[in-house]
Design a protein around this motif. Structure first.
Motif, PDB file in Angstrom:
ATOM      1  N   VAL A   1       1.595   3.644 -10.174  1.00  0.00           N
ATOM      2  CA  VAL A   1       1.278   2.889  -8.957  1.00  0.00           C
ATOM      3  C   VAL A   1      -0.238   2.763  -8.846  1.00  0.00           C
ATOM      4  N   ALA A   2      -0.734   1.545  -8.813  1.00  0.00           N
ATOM      5  CA  ALA A   2      -2.180   1.326  -8.693  1.00  0.00           C
ATOM      6  C   ALA A   2      -2.616   1.460  -7.240  1.00  0.00           C
TER       7      ALA A   2
ATOM      8  N   ASP B   1       0.857  -1.180   0.000  1.00  0.00           N
ATOM      9  CA  ASP B   1       0.000   0.000   0.000  1.00  0.00           C
ATOM     10  C   ASP B   1       0.897   1.234   0.000  1.00  0.00           C
ATOM     11  N   ASN B   2       1.357   1.618  -1.187  1.00  0.00           N
ATOM     12  CA  ASN B   2       2.218   2.789  -1.345  1.00  0.00           C
ATOM     13  C   ASN B   2       1.558   3.830  -2.233  1.00  0.00           C
ATOM     14  N   LEU B   3       1.827   5.101  -1.938  1.00  0.00           N
ATOM     15  CA  LEU B   3       1.338   6.180  -2.793  1.00  0.00           C
ATOM     16  C   LEU B   3       2.232   6.357  -4.011  1.00  0.00           C
TER      17      LEU B   3
ATOM     18  N   THR C   1      -0.132  -2.490   4.626  1.00  0.00           N
ATOM     19  CA  THR C   1      -0.771  -1.180   4.625  1.00  0.00           C
ATOM     20  C   THR C   1      -0.346  -0.421   5.879  1.00  0.00           C
ATOM     21  N   PRO C   2       0.173   0.809   5.734  1.00  0.00           N
ATOM     22  CA  PRO C   2       0.600   1.602   6.888  1.00  0.00           C
ATOM     23  C   PRO C   2      -0.611   2.295   7.519  1.00  0.00           C
ATOM     24  N   LEU C   3      -1.177   1.684   8.543  1.00  0.00           N
ATOM     25  CA  LEU C   3      -2.429   2.193   9.100  1.00  0.00           C
ATOM     26  C   LEU C   3      -2.297   3.599   9.676  1.00  0.00           C
ATOM     27  N   ALA C   4      -1.089   4.000  10.052  1.00  0.00           N
ATOM     28  CA  ALA C   4      -0.926   5.328  10.653  1.00  0.00           C
ATOM     29  C   ALA C   4      -1.233   6.459   9.676  1.00  0.00           C
ATOM     30  N   ARG C   5      -1.188   6.207   8.370  1.00  0.00           N
ATOM     31  CA  ARG C   5      -1.536   7.263   7.427  1.00  0.00           C
ATOM     32  C   ARG C   5      -2.926   7.043   6.813  1.00  0.00           C
TER      33      ARG C   5
ATOM     34  N   GLY D   1       4.869   1.424   8.061  1.00  0.00           N
ATOM     35  CA  GLY D   1       5.190   2.197   6.874  1.00  0.00           C
ATOM     36  C   GLY D   1       6.561   2.833   7.034  1.00  0.00           C
ATOM     37  N   SER D   2       7.077   3.417   5.987  1.00  0.00           N
ATOM     38  CA  SER D   2       8.418   3.987   6.027  1.00  0.00           C
ATOM     39  C   SER D   2       8.554   5.114   5.012  1.00  0.00           C
TER      40      SER D   2
END
Length: 239
Positions: free
Chosen positions: A13-14, A2-4, A37-41, A69-70
């Motif tokens: 990026v889909a 789950d990346n932007l 998936t980085p839930l913090a964002r 996430g990172s």
């Protein structure tokens, strides 16, 4: 994932959640989910709706992979004004997981923390799976805090795993943290297509995810792995 966005040369990026909906409706037996998936964002109440809907669409086949996430790959957190402090993102992740578990119960959710407020909202329909969608927590080998988080849930996904011995240590630690629980537990590893997963299975892995380098992956490569099907380990051949 789950990346932007991703680092060059990757430009397209889909959205993973729209893609997961397509997978849910186009398959019948495949277990699927975002990893990670980085839930913090993300807003946990929105994720509660998305996960329950995907689980309903698929008849109960969703697994939710989560992590901190990172910012290291494409500066996507700093470029969008998200929280950069790992400790605070860890707190937000734990709060989000608490909200999700409460939402999946179908009962009114009451959550008040420095990061989130949910005041008496019920999230229906519930997921097909009970008590909720299985959660795999990600983390780097050698970091105990993600292992503690993972031990409270349904699985662990080690990131940047370099050797089966690392996985054996992880499996031992999680087993100790989970006592006296006896419910099934998953440890998922990512290896390149064609790799031998047997040493990792012997060390405690229960799932192998085929990992493709985002910078060089082609559609033909992915189709080839799908066509070949799951690789059988030496452990399975001996049964």
């Amino acid at each position: 994932m789950d990346n932007l966005r991703w680092r060059e040369p990757v430009r397209q990026v889909a959205d993973p959640w729209i893609t997961l909906a397509a997978i849910a409706t186009a398959t019948e037996r495949l277990r699927f989910g975002p990893m990670v998936t980085p839930l913090a964002r993300r807003r946990p109440t929105k994720v509660a709706r998305e996960t329950a809907t995907l689980d309903q669409l698929s008849g109960g086949r969703l697994t939710l992979g989560v992590g901190l996430g990172s910012d290291r790959f494409a500066d996507e957190l700093s470029a969008t004004g998200e929280e950069l402090d790992d400790r605070r993102r860890g707190q937000m992740l734990d709060d989000s997981l608490e909200i999700l578990a409460a939402a999946w119960s179908g009962r009114p959710v009451h959550h008040h923390s420095p990061h989130y407020t949910v005041d008496g909202i019920s999230f229906l329909p519930r997921p097909v799976q009970r008590p909720g969608v299985p959660v795999w927590a990600a983390g780097y080998p050698g970091n105990v805090r993600p292992l503690r988080r993972a031990a409270r849930h349904d699985g662990f996904f080690p990131i940047n795993l370099e050797h089966p011995d690392q996985l054996a240590d992880i499996a031992t630690t999680i087993t100790g943290l989970r006592r006296p629980k006896t419910t099934p537990y998953d440890i998922a590893i990512a290896l390149p297509p064609g790799a031998d997963p047997t040493p990792y299975a012997e060390a405690g892995a229960t799932w192998w995810l085929a990992e493709f380098p985002p910078e060089t992956v082609s559609l033909d490569q992915v189709r080839g792995v799908l066509r070949d099907g799951p690789v059988q380990t030496d452990i399975e051949r001996d049964r």
